[in-house]
Enzyme design. Structure first.
Site, PDB file in Angstrom:
ATOM      1  CE1 TYR A  43      32.621  35.413  45.218  1.00  0.00           C
ATOM      2  CE2 TYR A  43      34.020  35.957  47.083  1.00  0.00           C
ATOM      3  CZ  TYR A  43      33.274  35.038  46.374  1.00  0.00           C
ATOM      4  OH  TYR A  43      33.189  33.744  46.805  1.00  0.00           O
ATOM      5  N   GLY A  45      35.209  42.198  39.934  1.00  0.00           N
ATOM      6  CA  GLY A  45      35.762  41.865  38.628  1.00  0.00           C
ATOM      7  C   GLY A  45      35.058  40.627  38.109  1.00  0.00           C
ATOM      8  N   GLY A  47      34.084  36.907  37.689  1.00  0.00           N
ATOM      9  CA  GLY A  47      34.113  35.704  38.498  1.00  0.00           C
ATOM     10  C   GLY A  47      34.242  36.001  39.975  1.00  0.00           C
ATOM     11  CG  HIS A  63      26.886  43.637  41.894  1.00  0.00           C
ATOM     12  ND1 HIS A  63      27.618  43.358  40.759  1.00  0.00           N
ATOM     13  CD2 HIS A  63      25.878  44.466  41.508  1.00  0.00           C
ATOM     14  CE1 HIS A  63      27.074  44.004  39.737  1.00  0.00           C
ATOM     15  NE2 HIS A  63      26.019  44.677  40.165  1.00  0.00           N
ATOM     16  CG  ASP A  64      29.804  38.506  41.773  1.00  0.00           C
ATOM     17  OD1 ASP A  64      29.691  39.526  41.055  1.00  0.00           O
ATOM     18  OD2 ASP A  64      30.902  37.965  42.010  1.00  0.00           O
ATOM     19  CG  ASP A 105      24.220  47.314  38.020  1.00  0.00           C
ATOM     20  OD1 ASP A 105      24.603  46.188  38.405  1.00  0.00           O
ATOM     21  OD2 ASP A 105      24.170  47.636  36.813  1.00  0.00           O
TER      22      ASP A 105
END
Length: 138
Positions: A43, A45, A47, A63-64, A105
């Site tokens: 996860y 990076g 995608g 975070h995604d 973030d």
């Protein structure tokens, strides 16, 4: 090394959140997000799929998810405002989208800091074909 150069070149033209995310990671975790987290696990990076490989990769999964819940904005390009008060990052400003992204973030950078012991070099440049399984929902 090739991947690092590709990521560096991509970031040269990026404004807003991705550059600010790098800055927050450096301030909070004391590490370069680009060098440590741009190609880690399933996860960290661009995608992501499969099961997070460890606690560090889970930081990126969360975070995604956080970015996915951001409403009416593009998390990777919106700029945000934050300040430092008593050693803490405080997200703020007039842009609700920016504040949301800043909080995502900030949480990820804190997660990276808190999970430095879980970081394993075996997940650096981890091949996507090794990312298997169905992740839990966000």
């Amino acid at each position: 090394m090739r991947t690092l150069w590709i990521v560096a070149v991509l970031l040269l033209g990026v404004e807003g959140s991705l550059v600010q995310f790098e800055t927050l990671i450096m301030k909070i975790a004391g590490r370069s997000g680009l060098l440590w987290y741009s190609a880690y696990g399933c996860y960290c990076g661009w995608g992501g799929h499969g099961l997070p490989q460890d606690a560090t990769d889970r930081c990126c999964f969360v975070h995604d998810c956080c970015y996915g819940k951001a409403t009416d904005c593009n998390p990777k390009t919106v700029s945000y405002t934050y300040s430092e008060e008593n050693g803490e990052i405080v997200c703020g400003g007039d842009n609700p989208c920016g504040t949301q992204i800043c909080e995502c973030d900030k949480a990820a950078a804190i997660c990276f800091r808190d999970n430095i012991p879980s970081y394993s070099n075996k997940y650096w440049l981890f091949l996507p074909k090794n990312c298997r399984g169905d992740p839990e929902p966000c």
